[in-house]
Design an enzyme around this catalytic site. Structure first.
Site, PDB file in Angstrom:
ATOM      1  N   SER A  71       7.748   5.065  17.422  1.00  0.00           N
ATOM      2  CA  SER A  71       6.451   4.632  17.949  1.00  0.00           C
ATOM      3  C   SER A  71       6.637   4.215  19.396  1.00  0.00           C
ATOM      4  O   SER A  71       7.247   3.186  19.677  1.00  0.00           O
ATOM      5  CB  SER A  71       5.932   3.434  17.141  1.00  0.00           C
ATOM      6  N   LEU A  72       6.113   5.015  20.282  1.00  0.00           N
ATOM      7  CA  LEU A  72       6.284   4.739  21.708  1.00  0.00           C
ATOM      8  C   LEU A  72       5.013   4.070  22.252  1.00  0.00           C
ATOM      9  O   LEU A  72       5.057   2.975  22.782  1.00  0.00           O
ATOM     10  CB  LEU A  72       6.577   6.061  22.437  1.00  0.00           C
ATOM     11  N   HIS A  73       3.916   4.760  22.124  1.00  0.00           N
ATOM     12  CA  HIS A  73       2.583   4.213  22.430  1.00  0.00           C
ATOM     13  C   HIS A  73       2.319   3.829  23.883  1.00  0.00           C
ATOM     14  O   HIS A  73       1.221   3.362  24.196  1.00  0.00           O
ATOM     15  CB  HIS A  73       2.240   3.017  21.525  1.00  0.00           C
ATOM     16  N   CYS A 125       2.890  -5.405  16.183  1.00  0.00           N
ATOM     17  CA  CYS A 125       2.173  -4.421  17.019  1.00  0.00           C
ATOM     18  C   CYS A 125       0.680  -4.769  16.977  1.00  0.00           C
ATOM     19  O   CYS A 125       0.117  -4.944  15.889  1.00  0.00           O
ATOM     20  CB  CYS A 125       2.402  -2.999  16.506  1.00  0.00           C
ATOM     21  N   CYS A 153       4.707  -7.192   7.857  1.00  0.00           N
ATOM     22  CA  CYS A 153       5.627  -6.702   8.888  1.00  0.00           C
ATOM     23  C   CYS A 153       5.796  -7.771   9.966  1.00  0.00           C
ATOM     24  O   CYS A 153       4.845  -8.465  10.313  1.00  0.00           O
ATOM     25  CB  CYS A 153       5.102  -5.413   9.506  1.00  0.00           C
ATOM     26  N   CYS A 206       3.006   8.471   1.889  1.00  0.00           N
ATOM     27  CA  CYS A 206       3.351   7.490   2.911  1.00  0.00           C
ATOM     28  C   CYS A 206       3.606   6.187   2.171  1.00  0.00           C
ATOM     29  O   CYS A 206       2.734   5.710   1.439  1.00  0.00           O
ATOM     30  CB  CYS A 206       2.185   7.351   3.884  1.00  0.00           C
ATOM     31  N   SER A 213       9.767   6.230  10.269  1.00  0.00           N
ATOM     32  CA  SER A 213       9.070   5.831  11.490  1.00  0.00           C
ATOM     33  C   SER A 213       9.518   4.431  11.905  1.00  0.00           C
ATOM     34  O   SER A 213       9.534   3.516  11.085  1.00  0.00           O
ATOM     35  CB  SER A 213       7.562   5.846  11.216  1.00  0.00           C
ATOM     36  N   GLU A 267       8.650  -2.354   8.919  1.00  0.00           N
ATOM     37  CA  GLU A 267       9.539  -1.637   9.835  1.00  0.00           C
ATOM     38  C   GLU A 267      10.783  -1.266   9.018  1.00  0.00           C
ATOM     39  O   GLU A 267      11.601  -2.136   8.698  1.00  0.00           O
ATOM     40  CB  GLU A 267       9.886  -2.561  11.030  1.00  0.00           C
ATOM     41  N   GLU A 297       0.827  -1.219   0.000  1.00  0.00           N
ATOM     42  CA  GLU A 297       0.000   0.000   0.000  1.00  0.00           C
ATOM     43  C   GLU A 297       0.854   1.259   0.000  1.00  0.00           C
ATOM     44  O   GLU A 297       1.949   1.274   0.547  1.00  0.00           O
ATOM     45  CB  GLU A 297      -0.826   0.067   1.286  1.00  0.00           C
ATOM     46  N   CYS A 300      -2.730   2.287   8.103  1.00  0.00           N
ATOM     47  CA  CYS A 300      -1.699   1.350   7.676  1.00  0.00           C
ATOM     48  C   CYS A 300      -2.184  -0.098   7.593  1.00  0.00           C
ATOM     49  O   CYS A 300      -2.644  -0.673   8.566  1.00  0.00           O
ATOM     50  CB  CYS A 300      -0.562   1.493   8.683  1.00  0.00           C
TER      51      CYS A 300
END
Ligand code: SF4
Length: 344
Positions: A214-216, A116, A112, A105, A191, A160, A92, A333
């Site tokens: 990416s902490l989240h 996550c 991946c 993007c 990212s 990633e 994509e 995403c």
């Protein structure tokens, strides 16, 4: 001999390739310019001799991804593409319209491996890495289709990027080159889910791109619930690697924080996050999470999101709430690819 994908090569790589075939090195720049204008047919490279063009057909090719599906948002013009790769894999890409121009993007991998839990890209795991040329061709193809220059790139699609380190760096060099797309490093954002050794390796290259981490979650226990990578690297190690990145590149790091209702979005989390990041050259991007089919996560309340932002700002940490783009076309995403795979 395996044919070389010329779109995956920097000008210097093309020169090496030509020299290896007994050809003049200076042709490398010409070929690079053609390819990065989107020319895929060697016969259209009119400043090359016919024998060289024939030789290139024998020993090289140019990645050519195809648009399989395209969706345009009625709300904001966000355009989402499903691309077909030469091995029939699907990836994509998205183009978003901002007042400062078009931002693309792009994906860096098919699927991946990072797992996550809030992300649709990882549902079937990693299929394979993309070549630099397959990343660049997403931009060339979207640019041609939009009929307008793409000026900003975010590596936030499927994959990633730092798990495909070598090709991602090559891609950045290719699109940054003034004989190619000439996209400034400051207009490129990578990212990562937080691969600590690779963040340090990227810092050592001193390419001044924007790093988005990416902490989240503000602590390891919570982060481990949504991001398996947190079991490998602690937040302490991650923050140290970000500080190292800032030292080496002089660039501010952004932290992505997907707000999930009832999981990581209350005031205590905001305060913990403030303590973690206080004094750092950084800012926080708050992202109200998208609902992913098959996952239970819910969007936070608008009021809670605003409160979260205020607490961070109160600690002197710049924080923005990301505007949702393409809400009507599954622009988050991995969602469109997932739907496509399900249909198959
Ligand atoms: S959020 Fe990024 S790193 Fe995590 S699974 Fe999705 S694509 Fe991979």
């Amino acid at each position: 001999m395996r044919k070389k994908d010329l779109l995956s090569l920097t000008p210097m790589d093309i020169e090496e390739f030509l020299a290896g075939m007994g050809e003049k090195r200076f042709r490398g720049k010409q070929i690079f310019q053609w390819i990065n204008k989107g020319i895929k047919d060697f016969d259209k490279m009119t400043n090359l001799s016919k024998p060289l063009r024939e030789k290139l057909k024998d020993y090289a090719y140019i990645t050519n991804i195809e648009i399989k599906e395209k969706l345009v948002s009625n709300i904001d013009g966000t355009t989402k593409y499903l691309f077909l790769l030469d091995d029939y894999n699907i990836i994509e890409g998205v183009v978003m319209k901002y007042h400062h121009g078009l931002t693309a993007c792009i994906s860096t991998q098919v699927g991946c491996a990072m797992g996550c839990t809030f992300c649709a890209s990882t549902l079937k795991g990693l299929v394979r890495n993309l070549r630099a040329g397959e990343m660049a061709d997403q931009i060339l193809t979207m640019q041609k289709d939009m009929g307008e220059r793409i000026s900003n790139i975010v590596l936030m699609g499927s994959g990633e990027p730092l798990n495909n380190f070598h090709e991602t760096i090559k891609f950045i060099k290719i699109i940054n080159d003034e004989d190619g797309l000439n996209i400034g490093n400051r207009h490129i954002t990578l990212s990562t889910s937080g691969l600590v050794p690779q963040i340090k390796a990227l810092a050592d290259l001193q390419i001044p791109i924007n790093l988005a981490v990416s902490l989240h979650a503000p602590n390891d226990a919570l982060r481990k619930q949504t991001m398996p990578i947190a079991k490998k690297y602690s937040i302490k190690e991650l923050i140290e690697s970000c500080k190292y990145y800032i030292d080496r590149t002089n660039r501010r790091v952004s932290f992505e924080y997907a707000l999930i209702r009832g999981i990581n979005d209350d005031e205590a989390h905001a305060r913990e996050l403030s303590d973690l990041l206080k004094g750092m050259l950084c800012y926080v991007n708050l992202i109200p999470v998208n609902t992913v089919e098959g996952k239970e996560y819910k969007k936070p309340n608008i009021g809670d999101t605003g409160k979260f932002q205020q607490i961070l700002r109160g600690s002197g940490i710049e924080a923005t709430i990301r505007r949702e783009m393409g809400a009507d076309i599954n622009a988050a995403c991995g969602q469109l690819r997932r739907k496509y795979l399900q249909k198959q």
